[in-house]
Design a protein around this motif. Structure first.
Motif, PDB file in Angstrom:
ATOM      1  N   ALA A 237       0.834  -1.203   0.000  1.00  0.00           N
ATOM      2  CA  ALA A 237       0.000   0.000   0.000  1.00  0.00           C
ATOM      3  C   ALA A 237       0.867   1.250   0.000  1.00  0.00           C
ATOM      4  CB  ALA A 237      -0.936  -0.005   1.199  1.00  0.00           C
ATOM      5  N   GLY A 238       1.930   1.235   0.814  1.00  0.00           N
ATOM      6  CA  GLY A 238       2.832   2.375   0.850  1.00  0.00           C
ATOM      7  C   GLY A 238       3.548   2.586  -0.471  1.00  0.00           C
ATOM      8  N   MET A 239       3.910   1.492  -1.131  1.00  0.00           N
ATOM      9  CA  MET A 239       4.606   1.588  -2.412  1.00  0.00           C
ATOM     10  C   MET A 239       3.714   2.210  -3.483  1.00  0.00           C
ATOM     11  SD  MET A 239       6.318  -2.198  -2.129  1.00  0.00           S
ATOM     12  CE  MET A 239       7.456  -2.194  -3.511  1.00  0.00           C
ATOM     13  N   VAL A 240       2.453   1.782  -3.512  1.00  0.00           N
ATOM     14  CA  VAL A 240       1.528   2.336  -4.506  1.00  0.00           C
ATOM     15  C   VAL A 240       1.211   3.793  -4.188  1.00  0.00           C
ATOM     16  CG1 VAL A 240      -0.761   2.136  -5.531  1.00  0.00           C
ATOM     17  CG2 VAL A 240       0.564   0.072  -5.046  1.00  0.00           C
ATOM     18  N   THR A 241       1.065   4.106  -2.911  1.00  0.00           N
ATOM     19  CA  THR A 241       0.792   5.480  -2.512  1.00  0.00           C
ATOM     20  C   THR A 241       1.934   6.407  -2.906  1.00  0.00           C
ATOM     21  OG1 THR A 241      -0.570   4.739  -0.651  1.00  0.00           O
ATOM     22  CG2 THR A 241       0.290   6.975  -0.548  1.00  0.00           C
ATOM     23  N   CYS A 242       3.157   5.943  -2.707  1.00  0.00           N
ATOM     24  CA  CYS A 242       4.325   6.734  -3.106  1.00  0.00           C
ATOM     25  C   CYS A 242       4.351   6.917  -4.624  1.00  0.00           C
ATOM     26  CB  CYS A 242       5.598   6.040  -2.624  1.00  0.00           C
ATOM     27  SG  CYS A 242       7.116   6.934  -3.021  1.00  0.00           S
ATOM     28  N   MET A 243       4.030   5.869  -5.357  1.00  0.00           N
ATOM     29  CA  MET A 243       4.000   5.967  -6.817  1.00  0.00           C
ATOM     30  C   MET A 243       2.920   6.948  -7.276  1.00  0.00           C
ATOM     31  SD  MET A 243       3.692   2.919  -9.656  1.00  0.00           S
ATOM     32  CE  MET A 243       2.080   2.382  -9.069  1.00  0.00           C
ATOM     33  N   ASP A 244       1.782   6.941  -6.599  1.00  0.00           N
ATOM     34  CA  ASP A 244       0.716   7.875  -6.944  1.00  0.00           C
ATOM     35  C   ASP A 244       1.189   9.313  -6.779  1.00  0.00           C
ATOM     36  OD1 ASP A 244      -2.314   8.081  -7.535  1.00  0.00           O
ATOM     37  OD2 ASP A 244      -2.077   9.356  -5.768  1.00  0.00           O
ATOM     38  N   GLU A 245       1.895   9.573  -5.689  1.00  0.00           N
ATOM     39  CA  GLU A 245       2.461  10.905  -5.469  1.00  0.00           C
ATOM     40  C   GLU A 245       3.470  11.252  -6.566  1.00  0.00           C
ATOM     41  OE1 GLU A 245       3.800  12.463  -1.411  1.00  0.00           O
ATOM     42  OE2 GLU A 245       5.708  12.024  -2.413  1.00  0.00           O
ATOM     43  N   ALA A 246       4.279  10.268  -6.967  1.00  0.00           N
ATOM     44  CA  ALA A 246       5.262  10.483  -8.030  1.00  0.00           C
ATOM     45  C   ALA A 246       4.583  10.876  -9.338  1.00  0.00           C
ATOM     46  CB  ALA A 246       6.107   9.224  -8.225  1.00  0.00           C
ATOM     47  N   VAL A 247       3.482  10.190  -9.659  1.00  0.00           N
ATOM     48  CA  VAL A 247       2.726  10.529 -10.870  1.00  0.00           C
ATOM     49  C   VAL A 247       2.240  11.972 -10.782  1.00  0.00           C
ATOM     50  CG1 VAL A 247       0.638  10.028 -12.199  1.00  0.00           C
ATOM     51  CG2 VAL A 247       2.041   8.145 -11.333  1.00  0.00           C
ATOM     52  N   GLY A 248       1.764  12.380  -9.621  1.00  0.00           N
ATOM     53  CA  GLY A 248       1.305  13.749  -9.441  1.00  0.00           C
ATOM     54  C   GLY A 248       2.411  14.771  -9.653  1.00  0.00           C
ATOM     55  N   ASN A 249       3.607  14.469  -9.161  1.00  0.00           N
ATOM     56  CA  ASN A 249       4.731  15.384  -9.347  1.00  0.00           C
ATOM     57  C   ASN A 249       5.105  15.529 -10.816  1.00  0.00           C
ATOM     58  OD1 ASN A 249       4.865  15.747  -6.580  1.00  0.00           O
ATOM     59  ND2 ASN A 249       6.464  14.206  -6.281  1.00  0.00           N
ATOM     60  N   ILE A 250       4.999  14.450 -11.547  1.00  0.00           N
ATOM     61  CA  ILE A 250       5.294  14.489 -12.984  1.00  0.00           C
ATOM     62  C   ILE A 250       4.266  15.345 -13.719  1.00  0.00           C
ATOM     63  CG2 ILE A 250       5.393  13.062 -15.068  1.00  0.00           C
ATOM     64  CD1 ILE A 250       6.548  10.825 -13.184  1.00  0.00           C
ATOM     65  N   ILE A 251       3.005  15.207 -13.349  1.00  0.00           N
ATOM     66  CA  ILE A 251       1.955  16.006 -13.985  1.00  0.00           C
ATOM     67  C   ILE A 251       2.154  17.491 -13.673  1.00  0.00           C
ATOM     68  CG2 ILE A 251      -0.524  16.397 -14.162  1.00  0.00           C
ATOM     69  CD1 ILE A 251       0.509  13.698 -15.291  1.00  0.00           C
ATOM     70  N   GLU A 252       2.508  17.803 -12.443  1.00  0.00           N
ATOM     71  CA  GLU A 252       2.728  19.199 -12.076  1.00  0.00           C
ATOM     72  C   GLU A 252       3.893  19.792 -12.847  1.00  0.00           C
ATOM     73  OE1 GLU A 252       0.810  21.245 -10.271  1.00  0.00           O
ATOM     74  OE2 GLU A 252      -0.541  19.522 -10.376  1.00  0.00           O
ATOM     75  N   ALA A 253       4.925  18.993 -13.117  1.00  0.00           N
ATOM     76  CA  ALA A 253       6.053  19.486 -13.909  1.00  0.00           C
ATOM     77  C   ALA A 253       5.610  19.831 -15.324  1.00  0.00           C
ATOM     78  CB  ALA A 253       7.167  18.435 -13.936  1.00  0.00           C
ATOM     79  N   LEU A 254       4.728  19.012 -15.890  1.00  0.00           N
ATOM     80  CA  LEU A 254       4.199  19.307 -17.227  1.00  0.00           C
ATOM     81  C   LEU A 254       3.439  20.634 -17.225  1.00  0.00           C
ATOM     82  CD1 LEU A 254       2.811  15.798 -18.242  1.00  0.00           C
ATOM     83  CD2 LEU A 254       4.692  16.995 -19.366  1.00  0.00           C
ATOM     84  N   LYS A 255       2.651  20.858 -16.196  1.00  0.00           N
ATOM     85  CA  LYS A 255       1.842  22.075 -16.125  1.00  0.00           C
ATOM     86  C   LYS A 255       2.709  23.307 -15.880  1.00  0.00           C
ATOM     87  CE  LYS A 255      -2.381  19.752 -14.551  1.00  0.00           C
ATOM     88  NZ  LYS A 255      -3.378  19.600 -13.462  1.00  0.00           N
ATOM     89  N   SER A 256       3.853  23.120 -15.243  1.00  0.00           N
ATOM     90  CA  SER A 256       4.713  24.253 -14.898  1.00  0.00           C
ATOM     91  C   SER A 256       5.610  24.696 -16.044  1.00  0.00           C
ATOM     92  CB  SER A 256       5.581  23.900 -13.687  1.00  0.00           C
ATOM     93  OG  SER A 256       4.782  23.629 -12.555  1.00  0.00           O
ATOM     94  N   ASN A 257       5.813  23.829 -17.025  1.00  0.00           N
ATOM     95  CA  ASN A 257       6.715  24.158 -18.130  1.00  0.00           C
ATOM     96  C   ASN A 257       5.918  24.704 -19.311  1.00  0.00           C
ATOM     97  OD1 ASN A 257       8.727  24.414 -20.007  1.00  0.00           O
ATOM     98  ND2 ASN A 257       9.312  22.247 -20.038  1.00  0.00           N
ATOM     99  N   SER A 258       5.580  26.002 -19.229  1.00  0.00           N
ATOM    100  CA  SER A 258       4.890  26.691 -20.335  1.00  0.00           C
ATOM    101  C   SER A 258       3.667  25.913 -20.800  1.00  0.00           C
ATOM    102  CB  SER A 258       5.863  26.926 -21.497  1.00  0.00           C
ATOM    103  OG  SER A 258       6.980  27.683 -21.086  1.00  0.00           O
ATOM    104  N   ASP A 259       2.921  25.386 -19.868  1.00  0.00           N
ATOM    105  CA  ASP A 259       1.702  24.645 -20.194  1.00  0.00           C
ATOM    106  C   ASP A 259       1.963  23.475 -21.149  1.00  0.00           C
ATOM    107  OD1 ASP A 259       0.034  26.264 -18.623  1.00  0.00           O
ATOM    108  OD2 ASP A 259      -0.073  27.762 -20.212  1.00  0.00           O
ATOM    109  N   MET A 260       3.112  22.835 -20.974  1.00  0.00           N
ATOM    110  CA  MET A 260       3.452  21.654 -21.763  1.00  0.00           C
ATOM    111  C   MET A 260       2.357  20.589 -21.645  1.00  0.00           C
ATOM    112  SD  MET A 260       7.070  19.633 -21.475  1.00  0.00           S
ATOM    113  CE  MET A 260       7.440  18.145 -22.397  1.00  0.00           C
ATOM    114  N   TYR A 261       1.709  20.575 -20.498  1.00  0.00           N
ATOM    115  CA  TYR A 261       0.615  19.629 -20.229  1.00  0.00           C
ATOM    116  C   TYR A 261      -0.477  19.690 -21.293  1.00  0.00           C
ATOM    117  CZ  TYR A 261      -3.812  18.290 -17.956  1.00  0.00           C
ATOM    118  OH  TYR A 261      -5.045  17.761 -17.669  1.00  0.00           O
ATOM    119  N   ASP A 262      -0.770  20.888 -21.807  1.00  0.00           N
ATOM    120  CA  ASP A 262      -1.877  21.052 -22.754  1.00  0.00           C
ATOM    121  C   ASP A 262      -1.654  20.300 -24.051  1.00  0.00           C
ATOM    122  OD1 ASP A 262      -3.247  22.648 -20.977  1.00  0.00           O
ATOM    123  OD2 ASP A 262      -2.408  24.511 -21.766  1.00  0.00           O
ATOM    124  N   ASN A 263      -0.398  19.956 -24.341  1.00  0.00           N
ATOM    125  CA  ASN A 263      -0.087  19.256 -25.592  1.00  0.00           C
ATOM    126  C   ASN A 263       0.575  17.912 -25.304  1.00  0.00           C
ATOM    127  OD1 ASN A 263      -0.027  19.095 -28.477  1.00  0.00           O
ATOM    128  ND2 ASN A 263       2.149  19.621 -28.441  1.00  0.00           N
TER     129      ASN A 263
END
Length: 497
Positions: A237-263
């Motif tokens: 459970a802890g491993m999956v929870t940590c991975m979920d947080e990691a996915v969130g950090n990756i998404i936030e990086a996309l949104k922070s880089n000139s809206d790279m997330y939009d494409n």
């Protein structure tokens, strides 16, 4: 006058090229041994809020299949070809076997590079490394940070008697003691943050989690100590929870880089069913990792992107999709490129199916034919059929799935943190053929092999056709020369041939 027209045409052409939208970025995240049950929207008791949100706002793939083990899934993802084409029909590649994904196979990274993409890999390889030509940076990836074997310690990055962590082709010692899921997220964030959003990027992140050895920082397990009493399940459970947080950090990086997330198109997949002996569960599906029952091969999968049609966002896709489909889906569908130069593909371009909800072009999946896994005795004889039903194999056509060779005794194993009761599979009676209507019976409780004889025969005929095209299994014996402590590699796993 002619020169003015030429200049005008050139100006229009330049303006068109500079104003055209860049090709979409593609982020592909692959979890390792994450069970079908082990995500919030499938009923998990532990939290996966990031993945739940991404899936809820995107498209959930609920008729999506992978292979029952690590190496086969990765090989088909990277080539778009069934494992009977590559010699990887049996088991997983071990670190001391002189074998790898055949070097004459064109990988998705090579084709994406041809399409103008930068290509990066962060995480687990597990496709062989006995010679330099097998390494990730020789298979189309511009950069690589991660490990080569099938499993290792999450902190020390040791595998058996050797160290296994590299940046590109060189040994990387700087992360000894850093938990891999956090490390991989940080690397992915750095890659994204430093990337020019106007240049297309393909980033492949095959996480180590939640594969054994079970291990997670205490701040990820502490929230569950009062609700999960099983130690393996608690760590998992802890491993999956940590991975979920990691996915969130990756998404936030996309949104922070000139809206790279939009494409960007974000794809998430598990690589096979959960291992019930190591904290993972697939309830209510039957079976687990290594099995051709649904619990071994029906995967968690979703696609999230602003580029999806508005009417598709927040929907469930029940079209038949297989892991081999990602190769043409990403190259032809998302990158708008071609698959010229590849060998015949088994994958189907599913981009319109995912993006717009059109019907899948796939009606059949060959899960595998493993001629090294053959029962020595027992079983009903299917007279007149050219396929030997004692061979371990599985195929799905339309609604119907046929399994041969395996003893078929897998049951329905409930997670220990749920108010559910596990159910044992039937005792082995010598039967070697099973047939299920997966659409009507997704939990595989009603074997139809004795009543749907024509369907059994038809699917055995299909297995015979595939068998005739299969290459020989490439599963060589282990070599002592692979030992990193005696082969001159200084205690580090790496090419030795």
């Amino acid at each position: 006058m002619g020169s003015i027209i030429i200049a005008l045409v050139f100006s229009i052409y330049v303006n068109f090229c500079t104003s055209a939208s860049p090709k979409p970025h593609v982020i592909f995240m692959l979890s390792d041994d994450q069970g079908y049950r082990d995500i919030g929207y499938h009923g998990s008791i532990f939290d996966t809020p990031v993945m739940d949100s991404l899936a809820a706002e995107g498209v959930k793939l609920e008729n999506y299949y992978v292979q029952p083990l690590c190496t086969p899934t990765r090989s088909q993802l990277l080539t778009g070809r069934y494992q009977i084409r590559t010699g990887l029909q049996h088991g997983v590649l071990k670190q001391n076997q002189p074998s790898c994904l055949p070097t004459d196979e064109v990988t998705i990274a090579e084709k994406m590079r041809d399409a103008g993409y930068s290509t990066h890999m962060v995480g687990k390889w597990h496709l062989g490394f006995y010679e330099n030509a097998c390494m990730p940076t020789e298979r189309g990836f511009d950069t690589f940070l991660g490990y080569l074997t099938g499993s290792e310690d999450y902190y020390s990055h040791d595998k058996s008697s050797g160290y296994d962590f590299r940046r590109n082709a060189s040994v990387e010692w700087n992360y000894d003691g850093v938990y891999s899921t956090i490390l991989y997220a940080e690397e992915a964030v750095d890659i994204i943050s430093e990337h020019d959003p106007d240049e297309p990027m393909f980033l492949y992140i095959p996480f180590q989690a939640p594969h054994t050895p079970l291990s997670a920082p205490s701040n990820y397990t502490d929230p569950y100590t009062s609700t999960i009493n099983d130690n393996d399940r608690l760590a998992y459970a802890g491993m999956v929870t940590c991975m979920d947080e990691a996915v969130g950090n990756i998404i936030e990086a996309l949104k922070s880089n000139s809206d790279m997330y939009d494409n960007t198109v974000i794809i998430f997949s598990s690589d096979n069913g959960g291992d019930t002996a190591a904290g993972g569960y697939n309830w209510p599906l039957r079976g687990e990792k290594g099995s051709y029952f649904e619990g071994g091969i029906r995967a968690i999968g979703f696609v999230h992107s602003p580029l999806l049609d508005d009417g598709i966002k927040g929907t469930v896709n029940n079209e038949l999709i297989h892991v081999s489909d990602w190769f043409p889906t990403i190259i032809e569908g998302i990158a708008d490129w071609n698959t010229n130069g590849t060998k015949t593909l088994d994958g189907v371009n599913q981009w319109n199916t995912i993006k717009s909800g059109s019907a899948s072009g796939r009606t059949e999946i060959l899960y595998n034919i493993d001629p090294m896994a053959v029962l020595s005795k027992g079983g009903k004889k299917w007279n007149g059929q050219s396929f030997d039903v004692k061979i371990s194999a599985a195929i799905r056509s339309g609604d119907m799935k046929l399994i041969t060779g395996d003893k078929g005794t897998d049951g329905w194993i409930a997670p220990p943190d749920a108010s559910l009761t596990s159910v044992s599979g039937p005792a082995y009676s010598g039967q070697v053929v099973w047939l299920y209507n997966i659409t009507a019976d997704p939990t595989e409780e009603n074997d139809l092999a004795e009543t749907e004889i024509d369907t059994v025969i038809a699917l055995l005929d299909r297995l015979a056709v595939y068998e005739a095209d299969a290459v020989a299994v490439n599963y060589p014996t282990s070599e002592s020369g692979a030992n990193p402590n005696t082969n001159g590699n200084g205690g580090v796993w790496g090419p030795w041939a």
